[in-house]
Design a protein around this motif. Structure first.
Motif, short mmCIF file in Angstrom:
data_model
loop_
_atom_site.label_atom_id
_atom_site.label_comp_id
_atom_site.label_asym_id
_atom_site.label_seq_id
_atom_site.Cartn_x
_atom_site.Cartn_y
_atom_site.Cartn_z
N UNK A 22 -16.32 -12.35 -8.85
CA UNK A 22 -15.06 -11.99 -9.51
C UNK A 22 -14.38 -10.87 -8.73
N UNK A 23 -13.06 -10.83 -8.77
CA UNK A 23 -12.36 -9.75 -8.09
C UNK A 23 -12.43 -8.45 -8.89
N UNK A 24 -12.06 -7.37 -8.25
CA UNK A 24 -11.94 -6.10 -8.96
C UNK A 24 -10.93 -6.27 -10.09
N UNK A 77 -4.88 2.81 -5.42
CA UNK A 77 -4.62 2.89 -3.98
C UNK A 77 -5.14 1.70 -3.19
N UNK A 78 -5.86 0.80 -3.83
CA UNK A 78 -6.51 -0.32 -3.13
C UNK A 78 -5.52 -1.24 -2.43
N UNK A 98 -6.67 -6.61 -3.78
CA UNK A 98 -5.97 -6.90 -5.03
C UNK A 98 -6.87 -6.54 -6.22
N UNK A 99 -6.32 -5.84 -7.18
CA UNK A 99 -7.03 -5.54 -8.42
C UNK A 99 -6.35 -6.35 -9.51
N UNK A 107 -0.03 -8.09 -7.65
CA UNK A 107 0.64 -9.26 -7.10
C UNK A 107 0.30 -10.49 -7.92
N UNK A 108 -0.33 -10.32 -9.06
CA UNK A 108 -0.70 -11.46 -9.89
C UNK A 108 0.41 -11.79 -10.84
#
Length: 174
Positions: free
Chosen positions: A71-73, A91-92, A98-99, A173-174
């Motif tokens: 799974x992503x952050x 800040x990622x 992508x969070x 960006x989701x």
């Protein structure tokens, strides 16, 4: 955002602790191994993840259906409660990571689980692909830097930028 001159100076000034390249060893087939564990996760987390991977490989080897999706952050409650981690997540995106929103992660991971349960996997030449097939890493695996060598900088950026851009939603960006 390109920070190449900055990362070179920071790497030199920090004695090589900042902005270390992610994939220092790349095999002939183009694959490599990224060290994405960070000290904040602790040794118990590292051991739990290693045991989980080991059990997944053994279960698949023995013919069981295994769903082992990365799974992503995500902006979970535990992340937003931890100031340092929340700042690093803010800040990622400067490091192309992508969070995701928790609801997005939930739907993504549920869809992958349903897929895994309804599709018979083909035999794998390398059991480690169990962990990379269908991985939703959010860019962490393609990042130019080892996470632990850029996490502090991401946290610094994430703690300063919200103050400069008060009222702006967090990057997504989701």
């Amino acid at each position: 955002m390109s920070i190449e001159p900055v990362d070179t100076v920071a790497r030199l000034a920090s004695g090589g602790r900042l902005f270390r390249p992610s994939y220092t060893t790349v095999h002939e087939d183009g694959t490599g191994l990224a060290g994405i564990l960070v000290p904040q996760q602790g040794p118990s987390y590292a051991l739990a993840k290693r045991l989980q991977r080991w059990r997944g490989v053994l279960a698949e080897r023995d013919g069981h259906t295994v769903s082992f999706n990365v799974a992503p952050a995500s902006w979970t409650r535990s992340v937003t409660r931890n100031r340092a981690l929340a700042s690093a997540y803010r800040g990622a995106h400067h490091f192309d990571v992508e969070v995701f929103e928790p609801d997005t992660c939930r739907v993504l991971m549920a869809a992958l689980l349903v897929h895994d349960l309804h599709h018979q996997p083909t035999p794998r030449a390398d059991p480690e692909t169990l962990f990379s097939d269908q991985a939703m890493h959010g860019g962490l695996w393609r990042s130019a830097y080892e996470p632990k060598s850029a996490l502090g900088v991401a946290a610094l950026i994430g703690s300063i930028l919200p103050r400069l851009a008060a009222g702006q939603p967090r990057p997504s960006r989701c």
